[in-house]
Design a protein around this motif. Structure first.
Motif, PDB file in Angstrom:
ATOM      1  N   PHE A   8      29.206 123.307  60.215  1.00  0.00           N
ATOM      2  CA  PHE A   8      27.889 123.389  59.578  1.00  0.00           C
ATOM      3  C   PHE A   8      26.810 122.783  60.473  1.00  0.00           C
ATOM      4  CE2 PHE A   8      30.539 123.552  55.661  1.00  0.00           C
ATOM      5  CZ  PHE A   8      30.112 124.781  55.209  1.00  0.00           C
ATOM      6  N   GLY A   9      27.186 121.975  61.451  1.00  0.00           N
ATOM      7  CA  GLY A   9      26.234 121.431  62.420  1.00  0.00           C
ATOM      8  C   GLY A   9      25.649 120.081  62.060  1.00  0.00           C
ATOM      9  N   GLY A  10      25.116 119.960  60.863  1.00  0.00           N
ATOM     10  CA  GLY A  10      24.493 118.695  60.460  1.00  0.00           C
ATOM     11  C   GLY A  10      23.456 118.238  61.466  1.00  0.00           C
ATOM     12  N   ASP A  11      23.536 116.987  61.883  1.00  0.00           N
ATOM     13  CA  ASP A  11      22.596 116.422  62.851  1.00  0.00           C
ATOM     14  C   ASP A  11      23.121 116.481  64.284  1.00  0.00           C
ATOM     15  OD1 ASP A  11      20.746 115.759  60.874  1.00  0.00           O
ATOM     16  OD2 ASP A  11      21.718 113.832  60.483  1.00  0.00           O
ATOM     17  N   CYS A  12      24.121 117.284  64.542  1.00  0.00           N
ATOM     18  CA  CYS A  12      24.718 117.384  65.877  1.00  0.00           C
ATOM     19  C   CYS A  12      23.678 117.885  66.885  1.00  0.00           C
ATOM     20  CB  CYS A  12      25.915 118.326  65.852  1.00  0.00           C
ATOM     21  SG  CYS A  12      26.685 118.527  67.469  1.00  0.00           S
ATOM     22  N   PRO A  13      23.482 117.164  67.986  1.00  0.00           N
ATOM     23  CA  PRO A  13      22.471 117.577  68.964  1.00  0.00           C
ATOM     24  C   PRO A  13      22.887 118.768  69.833  1.00  0.00           C
ATOM     25  CG  PRO A  13      23.571 115.588  69.705  1.00  0.00           C
ATOM     26  CD  PRO A  13      24.079 115.872  68.313  1.00  0.00           C
ATOM     27  N   VAL A  14      24.155 119.162  69.825  1.00  0.00           N
ATOM     28  CA  VAL A  14      24.597 120.289  70.656  1.00  0.00           C
ATOM     29  C   VAL A  14      24.930 121.533  69.836  1.00  0.00           C
ATOM     30  CG1 VAL A  14      25.409 118.830  72.540  1.00  0.00           C
ATOM     31  CG2 VAL A  14      26.992 119.453  70.721  1.00  0.00           C
ATOM     32  N   LYS A  15      24.619 121.526  68.555  1.00  0.00           N
ATOM     33  CA  LYS A  15      25.012 122.643  67.683  1.00  0.00           C
ATOM     34  C   LYS A  15      24.410 123.982  68.100  1.00  0.00           C
ATOM     35  CE  LYS A  15      21.536 121.789  64.120  1.00  0.00           C
ATOM     36  NZ  LYS A  15      21.341 121.293  62.769  1.00  0.00           N
ATOM     37  N   GLU A  16      23.206 123.990  68.650  1.00  0.00           N
ATOM     38  CA  GLU A  16      22.543 125.251  69.012  1.00  0.00           C
ATOM     39  C   GLU A  16      23.215 125.939  70.204  1.00  0.00           C
ATOM     40  OE1 GLU A  16      20.266 126.729  67.151  1.00  0.00           O
ATOM     41  OE2 GLU A  16      20.205 125.024  65.782  1.00  0.00           O
ATOM     42  N   SER A  17      24.070 125.225  70.926  1.00  0.00           N
ATOM     43  CA  SER A  17      24.785 125.847  72.051  1.00  0.00           C
ATOM     44  C   SER A  17      26.289 125.912  71.783  1.00  0.00           C
ATOM     45  CB  SER A  17      24.519 125.072  73.345  1.00  0.00           C
ATOM     46  OG  SER A  17      25.049 123.767  73.267  1.00  0.00           O
ATOM     47  N   SER A  31      36.719 129.356  57.345  1.00  0.00           N
ATOM     48  CA  SER A  31      37.006 127.922  57.264  1.00  0.00           C
ATOM     49  C   SER A  31      35.960 127.149  58.078  1.00  0.00           C
ATOM     50  CB  SER A  31      38.419 127.609  57.762  1.00  0.00           C
ATOM     51  OG  SER A  31      38.664 128.220  58.992  1.00  0.00           O
ATOM     52  N   TYR A  32      35.620 125.969  57.566  1.00  0.00           N
ATOM     53  CA  TYR A  32      34.650 125.074  58.182  1.00  0.00           C
ATOM     54  C   TYR A  32      35.225 123.665  58.241  1.00  0.00           C
ATOM     55  CZ  TYR A  32      30.818 128.446  57.666  1.00  0.00           C
ATOM     56  OH  TYR A  32      30.013 129.537  57.773  1.00  0.00           O
ATOM     57  N   PHE A  33      34.775 122.887  59.228  1.00  0.00           N
ATOM     58  CA  PHE A  33      35.103 121.472  59.237  1.00  0.00           C
ATOM     59  C   PHE A  33      34.472 120.850  58.000  1.00  0.00           C
ATOM     60  CE2 PHE A  33      34.960 122.292  63.917  1.00  0.00           C
ATOM     61  CZ  PHE A  33      36.292 122.036  64.163  1.00  0.00           C
ATOM     62  N   SER A  34      35.119 119.868  57.385  1.00  0.00           N
ATOM     63  CA  SER A  34      34.545 119.220  56.204  1.00  0.00           C
ATOM     64  C   SER A  34      33.316 118.401  56.582  1.00  0.00           C
ATOM     65  CB  SER A  34      35.585 118.345  55.507  1.00  0.00           C
ATOM     66  OG  SER A  34      36.095 117.379  56.399  1.00  0.00           O
ATOM     67  N   ALA A  35      33.259 117.934  57.807  1.00  0.00           N
ATOM     68  CA  ALA A  35      32.098 117.212  58.335  1.00  0.00           C
ATOM     69  C   ALA A  35      32.007 117.554  59.821  1.00  0.00           C
ATOM     70  CB  ALA A  35      32.266 115.715  58.150  1.00  0.00           C
ATOM     71  N   PRO A  36      30.792 117.585  60.384  1.00  0.00           N
ATOM     72  CA  PRO A  36      30.685 117.861  61.817  1.00  0.00           C
ATOM     73  C   PRO A  36      31.525 116.854  62.616  1.00  0.00           C
ATOM     74  CG  PRO A  36      28.535 117.978  60.795  1.00  0.00           C
ATOM     75  CD  PRO A  36      29.479 117.437  59.761  1.00  0.00           C
ATOM     76  N   PRO A  37      32.337 117.331  63.569  1.00  0.00           N
ATOM     77  CA  PRO A  37      33.238 116.437  64.312  1.00  0.00           C
ATOM     78  C   PRO A  37      32.554 115.684  65.447  1.00  0.00           C
ATOM     79  CG  PRO A  37      33.610 118.692  64.971  1.00  0.00           C
ATOM     80  CD  PRO A  37      32.600 118.728  63.861  1.00  0.00           C
ATOM     81  N   PHE A  38      31.236 115.522  65.386  1.00  0.00           N
ATOM     82  CA  PHE A  38      30.471 114.830  66.424  1.00  0.00           C
ATOM     83  C   PHE A  38      30.425 113.339  66.122  1.00  0.00           C
ATOM     84  CE2 PHE A  38      26.607 113.230  68.387  1.00  0.00           C
ATOM     85  CZ  PHE A  38      26.674 113.789  69.639  1.00  0.00           C
ATOM     86  N   GLU A  39      30.912 112.527  67.068  1.00  0.00           N
ATOM     87  CA  GLU A  39      30.824 111.073  66.921  1.00  0.00           C
ATOM     88  C   GLU A  39      30.840 110.408  68.286  1.00  0.00           C
ATOM     89  OE1 GLU A  39      35.002 109.210  66.000  1.00  0.00           O
ATOM     90  OE2 GLU A  39      34.621 110.824  64.571  1.00  0.00           O
ATOM     91  N   ASN A  40      30.230 109.244  68.350  1.00  0.00           N
ATOM     92  CA  ASN A  40      30.151 108.480  69.604  1.00  0.00           C
ATOM     93  C   ASN A  40      29.600 109.310  70.763  1.00  0.00           C
ATOM     94  OD1 ASN A  40      31.283 106.263  68.258  1.00  0.00           O
ATOM     95  ND2 ASN A  40      33.351 106.922  68.760  1.00  0.00           N
ATOM     96  N   THR A  42      29.734 112.410  71.425  1.00  0.00           N
ATOM     97  CA  THR A  42      30.543 113.515  71.944  1.00  0.00           C
ATOM     98  C   THR A  42      31.162 114.315  70.795  1.00  0.00           C
ATOM     99  OG1 THR A  42      32.271 114.101  73.520  1.00  0.00           O
ATOM    100  CG2 THR A  42      32.681 112.182  72.154  1.00  0.00           C
ATOM    101  N   CYS A  43      31.525 115.536  71.087  1.00  0.00           N
ATOM    102  CA  CYS A  43      32.201 116.369  70.104  1.00  0.00           C
ATOM    103  C   CYS A  43      33.458 116.940  70.757  1.00  0.00           C
ATOM    104  CB  CYS A  43      31.300 117.506  69.621  1.00  0.00           C
ATOM    105  SG  CYS A  43      32.104 118.554  68.399  1.00  0.00           S
TER     106      CYS A  43
END
Length: 68
Positions: A8-17, A31-40, A42-43
């Motif tokens: 879903f992207g959320g606040d991920c800074p690299v979602k547009e690419s 199927s979708y991730f339950s939450a964007p897997p971006f942390e620290n 990096t994704c």
């Protein structure tokens, strides 16, 4: 139509690419991730252009559509 786990992207800074965010979802079941897997900053699930190309090549090989 994508047969992948999308994001879903959320606040991920690299979602547009990222292909997981930008791909067209399957209209019947997706199927979708339950939450964007971006942390620290990096994704680990980031799917950029190179990853999409590799996926498409492997898909061609598996389906018998490649001479590789």
């Amino acid at each position: 139509m994508s047969d992948i786990t999308m994001c879903f992207g959320g606040d991920c800074p690299v979602k547009e690419s990222c292909y997981r965010f930008m791909a067209e979802p399957n209209e019947y079941m997706q199927s979708y991730f339950s939450a964007p897997p971006f942390e620290n900053s990096t994704c680990k699930m980031y799917w950029g252009e190179a990853s999409e190309s590799i996926f498409n090549q492997l898909n061609d090989i598996v389906s018998g559509g490649s001479d590789a």
